[in-house]
Design a protein around this motif. Structure first.
Motif, PDB file in Angstrom:
ATOM      1  N   SER A 269       0.822  -1.215   0.000  1.00 16.07           N
ATOM      2  CA  SER A 269       0.000   0.000   0.000  1.00 16.07           C
ATOM      3  C   SER A 269       0.860   1.270   0.000  1.00 16.07           C
ATOM      4  O   SER A 269       0.373   2.347  -0.322  1.00 16.07           O
ATOM      5  CB  SER A 269      -0.945   0.010   1.204  1.00 16.07           C
ATOM      6  N   LEU A 270       2.132   1.166   0.371  1.00 21.00           N
ATOM      7  CA  LEU A 270       3.007   2.339   0.390  1.00 21.00           C
ATOM      8  C   LEU A 270       3.563   2.666  -1.001  1.00 21.00           C
ATOM      9  O   LEU A 270       3.984   3.796  -1.245  1.00 21.00           O
ATOM     10  CB  LEU A 270       4.179   2.118   1.353  1.00 21.00           C
ATOM     11  N   TRP A 271       3.583   1.716  -1.911  1.00 21.42           N
ATOM     12  CA  TRP A 271       4.191   1.909  -3.222  1.00 21.42           C
ATOM     13  C   TRP A 271       3.595   3.092  -3.996  1.00 21.42           C
ATOM     14  O   TRP A 271       4.344   3.917  -4.519  1.00 21.42           O
ATOM     15  CB  TRP A 271       4.118   0.625  -4.034  1.00 21.42           C
ATOM     16  N   PRO A 272       2.255   3.245  -4.104  1.00 22.40           N
ATOM     17  CA  PRO A 272       1.720   4.388  -4.850  1.00 22.40           C
ATOM     18  C   PRO A 272       2.171   5.735  -4.265  1.00 22.40           C
ATOM     19  O   PRO A 272       2.529   6.657  -5.010  1.00 22.40           O
ATOM     20  CB  PRO A 272       0.207   4.225  -4.745  1.00 22.40           C
ATOM     21  N   ALA A 273       2.191   5.855  -2.951  1.00 24.04           N
ATOM     22  CA  ALA A 273       2.634   7.107  -2.322  1.00 24.04           C
ATOM     23  C   ALA A 273       4.115   7.332  -2.588  1.00 24.04           C
ATOM     24  O   ALA A 273       4.555   8.467  -2.805  1.00 24.04           O
ATOM     25  CB  ALA A 273       2.355   7.073  -0.829  1.00 24.04           C
ATOM     26  N   GLY A 274       4.892   6.273  -2.591  1.00 24.33           N
ATOM     27  CA  GLY A 274       6.318   6.390  -2.875  1.00 24.33           C
ATOM     28  C   GLY A 274       6.575   6.868  -4.294  1.00 24.33           C
ATOM     29  O   GLY A 274       7.457   7.704  -4.532  1.00 24.33           O
ATOM     30  N   LYS A 275       5.796   6.359  -5.238  1.00 26.96           N
ATOM     31  CA  LYS A 275       5.946   6.818  -6.622  1.00 26.96           C
ATOM     32  C   LYS A 275       5.630   8.308  -6.734  1.00 26.96           C
ATOM     33  O   LYS A 275       6.336   9.046  -7.418  1.00 26.96           O
ATOM     34  CB  LYS A 275       5.019   6.027  -7.551  1.00 26.96           C
ATOM     35  N   THR A 276       4.585   8.758  -6.054  1.00 29.46           N
ATOM     36  CA  THR A 276       4.215  10.172  -6.081  1.00 29.46           C
ATOM     37  C   THR A 276       5.327  11.029  -5.480  1.00 29.46           C
ATOM     38  O   THR A 276       5.696  12.077  -6.032  1.00 29.46           O
ATOM     39  CB  THR A 276       2.903  10.391  -5.304  1.00 29.46           C
ATOM     40  N   LEU A 277       5.881  10.596  -4.367  1.00 31.34           N
ATOM     41  CA  LEU A 277       6.965  11.336  -3.716  1.00 31.34           C
ATOM     42  C   LEU A 277       8.187  11.443  -4.629  1.00 31.34           C
ATOM     43  O   LEU A 277       8.785  12.512  -4.752  1.00 31.34           O
ATOM     44  CB  LEU A 277       7.348  10.655  -2.391  1.00 31.34           C
ATOM     45  N   ILE A 278       8.533  10.356  -5.276  1.00 29.03           N
ATOM     46  CA  ILE A 278       9.667  10.376  -6.208  1.00 29.03           C
ATOM     47  C   ILE A 278       9.388  11.359  -7.341  1.00 29.03           C
ATOM     48  O   ILE A 278      10.264  12.133  -7.745  1.00 29.03           O
ATOM     49  CB  ILE A 278       9.953   8.957  -6.740  1.00 29.03           C
ATOM     50  N   GLY A 279       8.159  11.364  -7.835  1.00 27.44           N
ATOM     51  CA  GLY A 279       7.787  12.308  -8.894  1.00 27.44           C
ATOM     52  C   GLY A 279       7.932  13.750  -8.435  1.00 27.44           C
ATOM     53  O   GLY A 279       8.429  14.603  -9.176  1.00 27.44           O
ATOM     54  N   TRP A 280       7.520  14.049  -7.228  1.00 26.47           N
ATOM     55  CA  TRP A 280       7.636  15.410  -6.695  1.00 26.47           C
ATOM     56  C   TRP A 280       9.108  15.815  -6.565  1.00 26.47           C
ATOM     57  O   TRP A 280       9.485  16.939  -6.860  1.00 26.47           O
ATOM     58  CB  TRP A 280       6.974  15.523  -5.342  1.00 26.47           C
ATOM     59  N   LEU A 281       9.934  14.882  -6.088  1.00 29.35           N
ATOM     60  CA  LEU A 281      11.355  15.178  -5.942  1.00 29.35           C
ATOM     61  C   LEU A 281      12.010  15.465  -7.301  1.00 29.35           C
ATOM     62  O   LEU A 281      12.795  16.398  -7.435  1.00 29.35           O
ATOM     63  CB  LEU A 281      12.077  14.020  -5.245  1.00 29.35           C
ATOM     64  N   ILE A 282      11.669  14.665  -8.296  1.00 25.93           N
ATOM     65  CA  ILE A 282      12.218  14.881  -9.638  1.00 25.93           C
ATOM     66  C   ILE A 282      11.741  16.215 -10.198  1.00 25.93           C
ATOM     67  O   ILE A 282      12.520  16.997 -10.750  1.00 25.93           O
ATOM     68  CB  ILE A 282      11.845  13.714 -10.572  1.00 25.93           C
ATOM     69  N   ALA A 283      10.434  16.512 -10.017  1.00 26.39           N
ATOM     70  CA  ALA A 283       9.886  17.784 -10.499  1.00 26.39           C
ATOM     71  C   ALA A 283      10.553  18.956  -9.782  1.00 26.39           C
ATOM     72  O   ALA A 283      10.848  19.986 -10.390  1.00 26.39           O
ATOM     73  CB  ALA A 283       8.373  17.819 -10.302  1.00 26.39           C
ATOM     74  N   GLY A 284      10.808  18.832  -8.496  1.00 21.93           N
ATOM     75  CA  GLY A 284      11.457  19.890  -7.729  1.00 21.93           C
ATOM     76  C   GLY A 284      12.860  20.153  -8.231  1.00 21.93           C
ATOM     77  O   GLY A 284      13.281  21.309  -8.370  1.00 21.93           O
ATOM     78  N   GLU A 285      13.604  19.094  -8.530  1.00 22.02           N
ATOM     79  CA  GLU A 285      14.953  19.258  -9.064  1.00 22.02           C
ATOM     80  C   GLU A 285      14.911  19.935 -10.438  1.00 22.02           C
ATOM     81  O   GLU A 285      15.727  20.799 -10.749  1.00 22.02           O
ATOM     82  CB  GLU A 285      15.656  17.894  -9.163  1.00 22.02           C
ATOM     83  N   PHE A 286      13.927  19.555 -11.257  1.00 22.66           N
ATOM     84  CA  PHE A 286      13.782  20.151 -12.582  1.00 22.66           C
ATOM     85  C   PHE A 286      13.496  21.646 -12.467  1.00 22.66           C
ATOM     86  O   PHE A 286      14.089  22.462 -13.166  1.00 22.66           O
ATOM     87  CB  PHE A 286      12.670  19.447 -13.359  1.00 22.66           C
ATOM     88  N   LEU A 287      12.576  21.990 -11.532  1.00 19.52           N
ATOM     89  CA  LEU A 287      12.222  23.403 -11.357  1.00 19.52           C
ATOM     90  C   LEU A 287      13.415  24.215 -10.845  1.00 19.52           C
ATOM     91  O   LEU A 287      13.597  25.366 -11.233  1.00 19.52           O
ATOM     92  CB  LEU A 287      11.030  23.552 -10.417  1.00 19.52           C
ATOM     93  N   LYS A 288      14.217  23.625  -9.987  1.00 22.81           N
ATOM     94  CA  LYS A 288      15.424  24.323  -9.501  1.00 22.81           C
ATOM     95  C   LYS A 288      16.362  24.634 -10.648  1.00 22.81           C
ATOM     96  O   LYS A 288      16.880  25.750 -10.774  1.00 22.81           O
ATOM     97  CB  LYS A 288      16.157  23.453  -8.474  1.00 22.81           C
ATOM     98  N   LYS A 289      16.607  23.645 -11.494  1.00 19.76           N
ATOM     99  CA  LYS A 289      17.517  23.861 -12.631  1.00 19.76           C
ATOM    100  C   LYS A 289      16.932  24.858 -13.631  1.00 19.76           C
ATOM    101  O   LYS A 289      17.634  25.666 -14.197  1.00 19.76           O
ATOM    102  CB  LYS A 289      17.807  22.517 -13.316  1.00 19.76           C
ATOM    103  N   TRP A 290      15.623  24.761 -13.861  1.00 24.59           N
ATOM    104  CA  TRP A 290      14.970  25.619 -14.855  1.00 24.59           C
ATOM    105  C   TRP A 290      14.962  27.072 -14.394  1.00 24.59           C
ATOM    106  O   TRP A 290      15.157  27.986 -15.170  1.00 24.59           O
ATOM    107  CB  TRP A 290      13.556  25.123 -15.100  1.00 24.59           C
ATOM    108  N   SER A 291      14.723  27.268 -13.074  1.00 23.17           N
ATOM    109  CA  SER A 291      14.639  28.636 -12.561  1.00 23.17           C
ATOM    110  C   SER A 291      16.032  29.226 -12.292  1.00 23.17           C
ATOM    111  O   SER A 291      16.158  30.402 -12.028  1.00 23.17           O
ATOM    112  CB  SER A 291      13.791  28.689 -11.303  1.00 23.17           C
ATOM    113  N   GLY A 292      17.036  28.386 -12.338  1.00 25.24           N
ATOM    114  CA  GLY A 292      18.407  28.871 -12.165  1.00 25.24           C
ATOM    115  C   GLY A 292      18.826  28.985 -10.713  1.00 25.24           C
ATOM    116  O   GLY A 292      19.818  29.612 -10.404  1.00 25.24           O
ATOM    117  N   SER A 293      18.105  28.407  -9.794  1.00 26.16           N
ATOM    118  CA  SER A 293      18.454  28.505  -8.370  1.00 26.16           C
ATOM    119  C   SER A 293      19.590  27.588  -8.027  1.00 26.16           C
ATOM    120  O   SER A 293      19.823  26.567  -8.462  1.00 26.16           O
ATOM    121  CB  SER A 293      17.272  28.133  -7.485  1.00 26.16           C
TER     122      SER A 293
END
Length: 167
Positions: A143-167
């Protein structure tokens, strides 16, 4: 508290069922004992070779059945004692419950935990402590797997936004 009460009721129902099965086995054992005694008496009165073979066969069956009944009774007694001890201590899987509450909606988490505890009580009697705990944790991790996938997606998106915004 309701899940503990439901688990206790399920445990009581399973204990009654197992005792009924054990009583049936004991009745069969008594019937075989009676038949053995009858055949033994006939053999002592009129020792026919055919009757001697039948008595020997019944004796072997009786010994096997007694050993099986004793083994089943001992296993059931151990399971009942272990189940009652585990259920009387309250909630057996606090970490698993915490993880479920962390990744689930509050109303849904209570239902999931109640269902898992009921299944745990049934599995405890049916399979013993080790397998009951293994099933509980397997269900929790699944039951934890779906939440884990979502968390990984958020982390990847956060890293992408950091690089895109130049921070």
């Amino acid at each position: 508290m309701s899940n503990l009460k439901a688990s206790s009721e399920e445990l009581a129902r399973l204990v009654v069922e197992s005792r009924v099965k054990l009583n049936l086995l004991m009745e069969e054992r008594a019937h075989l004992t009676e038949t053995r005694n009858e055949l033994q008496a006939r053999y002592n009165a009129n020792p026919l070779p055919e009757l001697a073979n039948k008595v020997a066969e019944m004796e072997a069956t009786y010994v096997d059945l007694m050993a099986k009944a004793d083994q089943i009774a001992a296993e059931q007694k151990d399971r009942e004692a272990g189940a009652i001890q585990l259920l009387s201590t309250g909630r057996p899987h606090l970490v698993a419950e915490m993880l479920t509450r962390l990744v689930s909606k509050p109303k849904l988490a209570d239902r999931i935990i109640d269902d898992r505890n009921e299944a745990f009580a049934r599995n405890l009697i049916k399979y013993g402590s080790f397998r009951a705990h293994a099933y509980y944790w397997t269900d929790t991790v699944r039951s934890l797997w779906p939440a884990g996938k979502t968390l990984i997606g958020w982390l990847i998106a956060g890293e992408f936004l950091k690089k895109w915004s130049g921070s």
